[in-house]
Design a protein around this motif. Sequence first.
Motif, PDB file in Angstrom:
ATOM      1  N   ALA A 255       0.835  -1.202   0.000  1.00 42.89           N
ATOM      2  CA  ALA A 255       0.000   0.000   0.000  1.00 42.89           C
ATOM      3  C   ALA A 255       0.868   1.249   0.000  1.00 42.89           C
ATOM      4  O   ALA A 255       1.959   1.276   0.588  1.00 42.89           O
ATOM      5  CB  ALA A 255      -0.912  -0.004   1.225  1.00 42.89           C
ATOM      6  N   ALA A 256       0.394   2.296  -0.661  1.00 42.64           N
ATOM      7  CA  ALA A 256       1.118   3.565  -0.683  1.00 42.64           C
ATOM      8  C   ALA A 256       1.124   4.178   0.712  1.00 42.64           C
ATOM      9  O   ALA A 256       0.103   4.155   1.416  1.00 42.64           O
ATOM     10  CB  ALA A 256       0.478   4.513  -1.683  1.00 42.64           C
TER      11      ALA A 256
ATOM     12  N   LEU B 248      -3.329  -0.648  -5.199  1.00 42.45           N
ATOM     13  CA  LEU B 248      -4.174  -0.814  -4.025  1.00 42.45           C
ATOM     14  C   LEU B 248      -4.862   0.493  -3.680  1.00 42.45           C
ATOM     15  O   LEU B 248      -4.400   1.574  -4.036  1.00 42.45           O
ATOM     16  CB  LEU B 248      -3.339  -1.304  -2.843  1.00 42.45           C
ATOM     17  CG  LEU B 248      -2.827  -2.744  -3.007  1.00 42.45           C
ATOM     18  CD1 LEU B 248      -1.324  -2.770  -3.024  1.00 42.45           C
ATOM     19  CD2 LEU B 248      -3.377  -3.639  -1.918  1.00 42.45           C
ATOM     20  N   ALA B 249      -5.972   0.384  -2.970  1.00 40.61           N
ATOM     21  CA  ALA B 249      -6.719   1.572  -2.567  1.00 40.61           C
ATOM     22  C   ALA B 249      -5.851   2.488  -1.711  1.00 40.61           C
ATOM     23  O   ALA B 249      -5.032   2.031  -0.916  1.00 40.61           O
ATOM     24  CB  ALA B 249      -7.965   1.159  -1.798  1.00 40.61           C
ATOM     25  N   VAL B 250      -6.027   3.796  -1.874  1.00 41.23           N
ATOM     26  CA  VAL B 250      -5.211   4.776  -1.158  1.00 41.23           C
ATOM     27  C   VAL B 250      -6.016   6.059  -0.979  1.00 41.23           C
ATOM     28  O   VAL B 250      -6.827   6.420  -1.835  1.00 41.23           O
ATOM     29  CB  VAL B 250      -3.892   5.064  -1.926  1.00 41.23           C
ATOM     30  CG1 VAL B 250      -4.170   5.554  -3.342  1.00 41.23           C
ATOM     31  CG2 VAL B 250      -3.017   6.059  -1.191  1.00 41.23           C
TER      32      VAL B 250
ATOM     33  N   GLN C 239      -7.546   2.377  -7.273  1.00 44.64           N
ATOM     34  CA  GLN C 239      -8.309   2.153  -6.049  1.00 44.64           C
ATOM     35  C   GLN C 239      -8.739   0.701  -5.887  1.00 44.64           C
ATOM     36  O   GLN C 239      -9.882   0.388  -5.545  1.00 44.64           O
ATOM     37  CB  GLN C 239      -9.527   3.083  -5.991  1.00 44.64           C
ATOM     38  CG  GLN C 239      -9.182   4.558  -5.886  1.00 44.64           C
ATOM     39  CD  GLN C 239      -8.518   4.922  -4.552  1.00 44.64           C
ATOM     40  OE1 GLN C 239      -8.092   4.086  -3.779  1.00 44.64           O
ATOM     41  NE2 GLN C 239      -8.444   6.223  -4.273  1.00 44.64           N
ATOM     42  N   GLY C 240      -7.777  -0.203  -6.159  1.00 45.50           N
ATOM     43  CA  GLY C 240      -7.995  -1.611  -5.873  1.00 45.50           C
ATOM     44  C   GLY C 240      -8.735  -2.395  -6.930  1.00 45.50           C
ATOM     45  O   GLY C 240      -9.089  -3.555  -6.704  1.00 45.50           O
TER      46      GLY C 240
ATOM     47  N   LEU D 114      -3.065  -8.025  -5.696  1.00 44.61           N
ATOM     48  CA  LEU D 114      -2.496  -6.727  -6.053  1.00 44.61           C
ATOM     49  C   LEU D 114      -1.220  -6.425  -5.276  1.00 44.61           C
ATOM     50  O   LEU D 114      -0.352  -5.683  -5.756  1.00 44.61           O
ATOM     51  CB  LEU D 114      -3.531  -5.617  -5.832  1.00 44.61           C
ATOM     52  CG  LEU D 114      -4.695  -5.605  -6.823  1.00 44.61           C
ATOM     53  CD1 LEU D 114      -5.719  -4.549  -6.431  1.00 44.61           C
ATOM     54  CD2 LEU D 114      -4.204  -5.376  -8.249  1.00 44.61           C
ATOM     55  N   THR D 115      -1.075  -6.988  -4.086  1.00 42.43           N
ATOM     56  CA  THR D 115       0.181  -6.836  -3.349  1.00 42.43           C
ATOM     57  C   THR D 115       1.328  -7.460  -4.139  1.00 42.43           C
ATOM     58  O   THR D 115       2.427  -6.900  -4.206  1.00 42.43           O
ATOM     59  CB  THR D 115       0.080  -7.474  -1.954  1.00 42.43           C
ATOM     60  OG1 THR D 115      -0.890  -6.772  -1.189  1.00 42.43           O
ATOM     61  CG2 THR D 115       1.422  -7.420  -1.223  1.00 42.43           C
TER      62      THR D 115
END
Length: 356
Positions: A10-11, A78-80, A146-147, A334-335
């Motif tokens: 994740a950012a 990933l969502a951020v 966003q994922g 996604l990781t």
Amino acid sequence: MLLVDPGSGAAVALADVVTGGAEDAPEAELQRQQVETDTAPCETLDALAGQLRARRRAAADAAERENCQVVALATSPLAVSPSTMPKERYLRMAEEYALTAQEQLTCGCHVHVRVESEDEGVGVLDRIRPWLPVLLAMTANSPFWQGRDSGYASYRHQVWGRWPSAGPAEPFGTPKVYHETVQAMIDSGVLLDEGMVYFDARLSRHYPTVEIRIADVCTAADDAVLLAALVRALVETAAREWRAGDPPRPVRTELLHMASWRASRSGLEGHLVHPVSLRPVPAEEAVRALLDHVTPALTDLGDHRAALDLTGRLLERGNGATRQRRTYESTGDLTAVVRAAVEQTLGDRPAGRRRV
């Protein structure tokens, strides 16, 4: 580049500490989840490749000291929830442009090429317009937002296009018209300052260069080197046309918007708008047209063999968007996409007189 957590991918909002300290640390940008690196002017692709890798390594070392990593992705898979750097100009942008600025966590790759004068620079800007969407397709590196899969190869281009000054510009003809246009945009009150003139290509405010800004950041350093080689050859080709008195082709800006949209959507898979015929063609045909267009300049600059080799490898393995999707298809994670991109950001090997 993005700053990411080594475990989750994740950012993370650590730019204010990552950019402090060491002399060779990266610079801060709009959001605290990203940093910026640059290179000094280079004469050769080998020199550029060496500098690019060294700056990436320095940025990675600075990030590691703060328990995070750098990754050359144009958007976060990933969502951020981006957080704005606490600098006066950036905070003003966040307030004035609301969600457009607040969501604007995107990473591009800008190439500067020296020109002899502003007259030559404007001549170049007016003549390279139809070719820029092909560069976007080649560098497209932002399929996730966003994922989720956005359906685009470069969703960064879609997000970036929300800025009021972003995208292709009309031909200017002379530096006087260029500067009058920029000043009128500022005087309208819509832009805060000249730094917010976000044309796909523009005259630099600080250097004797034209600055081509349409590309996504490239995960593979080789792709960034190829981008620089093609941009320099494109500028040289346009400058020669300008000196010879050849007029720019009269391509409507509306068609350029659509060509860029198509490049953003398809990348190197499917069709692109051909830069000359403005008809749909397989992506590789549009790429080959660009190579043919700049071959004399590439040859004279000593870059032709390297450009052919790097283009061949790009077409064979795909651009950043293809590589991200391939990782996701094989892992469903996604990781894992971020982890693979972290390795690719610092991997690859060098390629081999206008400065870039």
